[in-house]
Enzyme design. Structure first.
Site, PDB file in Angstrom:
ATOM      1  N   CYS A 387      80.527  24.210  67.848  1.00 40.84           N
ATOM      2  CA  CYS A 387      80.597  23.500  66.573  1.00 40.84           C
ATOM      3  C   CYS A 387      79.402  23.850  65.682  1.00 40.84           C
ATOM      4  CB  CYS A 387      80.744  22.006  66.809  1.00 40.84           C
ATOM      5  SG  CYS A 387      81.585  21.195  65.450  1.00 40.84           S
ATOM      6  N   GLY A 389      76.783  24.892  66.660  1.00 47.89           N
ATOM      7  CA  GLY A 389      76.298  26.125  67.293  1.00 47.89           C
ATOM      8  C   GLY A 389      76.984  27.354  66.702  1.00 47.89           C
ATOM      9  N   HIS A 513      85.060  21.621  70.315  1.00 45.49           N
ATOM     10  CA  HIS A 513      84.244  21.129  71.440  1.00 45.49           C
ATOM     11  C   HIS A 513      84.982  21.333  72.765  1.00 45.49           C
ATOM     12  CE1 HIS A 513      81.055  19.026  69.189  1.00 45.49           C
ATOM     13  NE2 HIS A 513      81.979  18.954  68.255  1.00 45.49           N
ATOM     14  N   GLU A 515      83.875  21.203  75.652  1.00 45.29           N
ATOM     15  CA  GLU A 515      83.376  20.316  76.709  1.00 45.29           C
ATOM     16  C   GLU A 515      84.258  19.087  76.924  1.00 45.29           C
ATOM     17  OE1 GLU A 515      82.014  20.730  73.762  1.00 45.29           O
ATOM     18  OE2 GLU A 515      80.897  18.999  73.027  1.00 45.29           O
TER      19      GLU A 515
HETATM   20  N1  GLN Z   1      77.583  18.968  61.342  1.00 52.49           N
HETATM   21  C1  GLN Z   1      78.561  19.976  61.467  1.00 52.49           C
HETATM   22  C2  GLN Z   1      79.822  19.642  60.666  1.00 52.49           C
HETATM   23  O1  GLN Z   1      80.035  18.526  60.315  1.00 52.49           O
HETATM   24  C3  GLN Z   1      78.897  20.242  62.911  1.00 52.49           C
HETATM   25  C4  GLN Z   1      79.478  19.056  63.608  1.00 52.49           C
HETATM   26  C5  GLN Z   1      79.464  19.210  65.101  1.00 52.49           C
HETATM   27  O2  GLN Z   1      78.724  20.019  65.618  1.00 52.49           O
HETATM   28  N2  GLN Z   1      80.210  18.391  65.801  1.00 52.49           N
HETATM   29  O3  GLN Z   1      80.619  20.506  60.405  1.00 52.49           O
END
Ligand code: GLN
Length: 542
Positions: A387, A389, A513, A515
């Site tokens: 995400c 990342g 995600h 995970e």
């Molecule tokens: N803050 C970022 C977004 O809103 C990533 C969110 C996250 O890593 N869950 O797109």
């Protein structure tokens, strides 16, 4: 209210202190029942007033677990899914915010016919309705485990305990039982085990009219027969229903400890369920592998909540599952991303054989994360982005390979000159779903021949999302021309879901995600493959 046909209900409450592991206890008991062939579902009732934990700081609440249908839920749902290998939905987590919200909505619609709307019966009826709802999961389940968050004696928890009392009265004691988790502390100075806190917490329950059927006593060491007798006598529970819940080396050991205490058998006897033999060989083998790995590998996690490990619960568990499948213990090295900014990536990453950048929100530490990705990319250290990342990896690539020096995400800089990560709401039509967030499961198509494709072994996947920003499509061309592979796209081709760097051994990220979908007995393919790559890197560099 409808009578449930055959479904049995187990209410799990907690006393004395919080953090006794009620979620793990519920998941473990659920597993023991499931491994006897019963169909099981779970409900977590959270007494706080927030509608869901989506708006709570990770410091307050730990991880927000996202379900397939896009509900932002309590992290205990993660334990249930991982132990029980089932997918839950928004109806498996209820909060006081939701309960009151529904009652107030009905009141406004005039559904209470001029009556005074009260905690009893209106709030308690709404709670009972939500409990019954879960009995329909998976086309009807045999057992619903209902875990009540918080500690007995909390003001917020009262309506729930009252609802449990009514529920038991209405459906009969052989259809609903109460398992109470409590703490039996050992006082070093006097060398004694103390049962008084347990007595008090059971008194609190009984004050409201709930008599526990089984007590699980969390202890550091063994629970003596003497303590069991005393607790049984004072708490009005048969001694053999006082169960030891001793500290163990892994949460996955808990079901085995409970099995040794005969917990599931006792529960089934109380619920008039015929005894069925249990099948735990796979689980035992899994736990053995956690205990006796042949290798160890260090993986760095660069985040901003690293002091609060609960914020990364599902990631930590995913590494346990992936470690087992690689016959390795994954040692997580927590890297404060702000420290990377101060000390430089090299000093922070020299110890690890892989770098993971997890999801996150807000500005703090983001430059450190981008620097860490750059270092991993330039030194061919396996990198896994989740995400935020992925977003950091794209910013690194745009800035340092494509030469777009001002590249950034709109999340951090409202007036950003080069928004490589931007708000793409028009493309996704997300406004109807959870405000401005893209939440829950979305399909993704993988490019044939990509690393992602090889890892998943299929072209079409589905993963869970929780984010607001996306890779900006206006930059796709330059990123691709500079060698970044956009290996996963939404089926309409409009959203970048995965990226990878073909020249590196393992440089891959997802906007989702993964995970949330790793299970105890089946690690998520991306985690499994990432750990394998880290082991390979370690081998080559040792
Ligand atoms: N803050 C970022 C977004 O809103 C990533 C969110 C996250 O890593 N869950 O797109």
């Amino acid at each position: 209210m409808l009578k449930p046909d055959k479904t049995k209900f187990i209410f799990i409450t907690g006393g004395v202190v919080s953090s006794l592991g009620k979620g793990i206890a519920s998941a473990s008991l659920g597993l023991l029942l499931k491994r006897r062939g019963l169909k099981v579902s779970v409900l977590k009732m959270d007494p706080y007033l927030n509608v869901d934990p989506g708006t709570l700081s990770p410091f307050q609440h730990g991880e927000v677990f996202v379900t397939e249908d896009g509900a932002e839920t309590d992290l205990d749902l993660g334990h249930y899914e991982r132990f029980l290998n089932i997918s839950l939905s928004k109806r498996n987590n209820t909060t006081t915010g939701q309960v009151y919200g529904m009652v107030i909505e009905k009141e406004r619609r005039g559904e209470y016919l001029g009556k005074t709307v009260q905690v009893i019966p209106h709030i308690t009826n709404e709670i009972k309705r939500r409990i019954l709802d879960v009995a329909d999961d998976q086309g009807g389940v045999d057992v619903v485990l209902v875990e009540l968050g918080g500690t007995v004696g909390d003001i917020e928890g009262l309506p729930y305990i009252e609802a449990i009392r009514q529920f038991r009265l209405e459906y009969g004691r052989n259809n609903c039982i109460n398992v109470h988790l409590t703490l039996v502390p050992y006082i070093k100075a006097s060398g004694e085990t103390k049962t008084k806190p347990t007595q008090h917490s059971v008194q609190k329950l009984r004050e409201i009219g709930v008599q526990p059927d089984i007590l699980i006593c969390r202890t550091e060491g063994p629970l003596s027969q003497e303590s069991r007798d005393k607790i049984g006598l004072f708490c009005n529970v048969p001694t053999d229903h006082v169960i030891e819940g001793r500290d163990v080396f892994s949460i996955y050991q808990v079901p085995l400890s409970f099995e040794a205490e005969g917990l599931a058998e006792k529960v089934m006897r109380l619920l008039d369920i015929e005894q069925i033999p249990v099948e735990l060989s796979e689980w035992r083998a899994f736990v053995k592998k956690i205990r006796e790995p042949n290798k160890t590998v260090k993986i760095g996690i660069a985040g901003k909540y690293i002091d609060l490990r609960d914020a990364y619960k599902s990631i930590m568990e995913s590494f346990i599952h992936a470690g087992v499948e690689n016959d390795a213990h994954v040692e997580l090295v927590w890297i404060e991303s702000e420290e990377v900014e101060e000390k430089g990536a090299k000093s922070m990453l020299s110890q690890v054989s892989g770098l993971l950048i997890p999801g996150g929100f807000g500005e703090r530490g983001i430059e450190g994360k981008i620097e860490a990705v750059k270092y991993a990319r330039e030194n061919d250290i396996p990198f896994f982005g989740i995400c935020l990342g992925l977003q950091c990896a794209v910013i690194d690539y745009a800035r340092n390979v494509c030469g777009i020096v001002d590249a950034h995400t709109r999340e951090i800089e409202e007036e950003v000159k080069e928004p490589v990560i931007d708000f793409m709401s028009d493309q996704v039509g997300i406004t109807q779903k959870g405000g401005t967030m893209r939440l829950g499961a979305y399909p993704c198509n993988l490019k044939a021949g990509s690393l992602a494709h090889k890892i998943y072994g299929k072209e079409s996947i589905s993963e869970r999302h929780r984010h607001r920003y996306e890779v900006n499509n206006s930059y796709r061309k330059i990123l691709e021309e500079s060698g970044l592979l956009l290996s996963g796209l939404s089926p309409d081709g409009e959203l970048v879901e995965m990226i990878e760097l073909p020249g590196n051994r393992w440089h891959l990220a997802g906007q989702f995600h993964p995970e949330f979908k790793s299970r105890a007995l089946s690690a998520h393919p991306l985690f499994r493959s990432f750990v394998a790559a880290a082991l390979e890197y370690q081998e080559e560099n040792s």
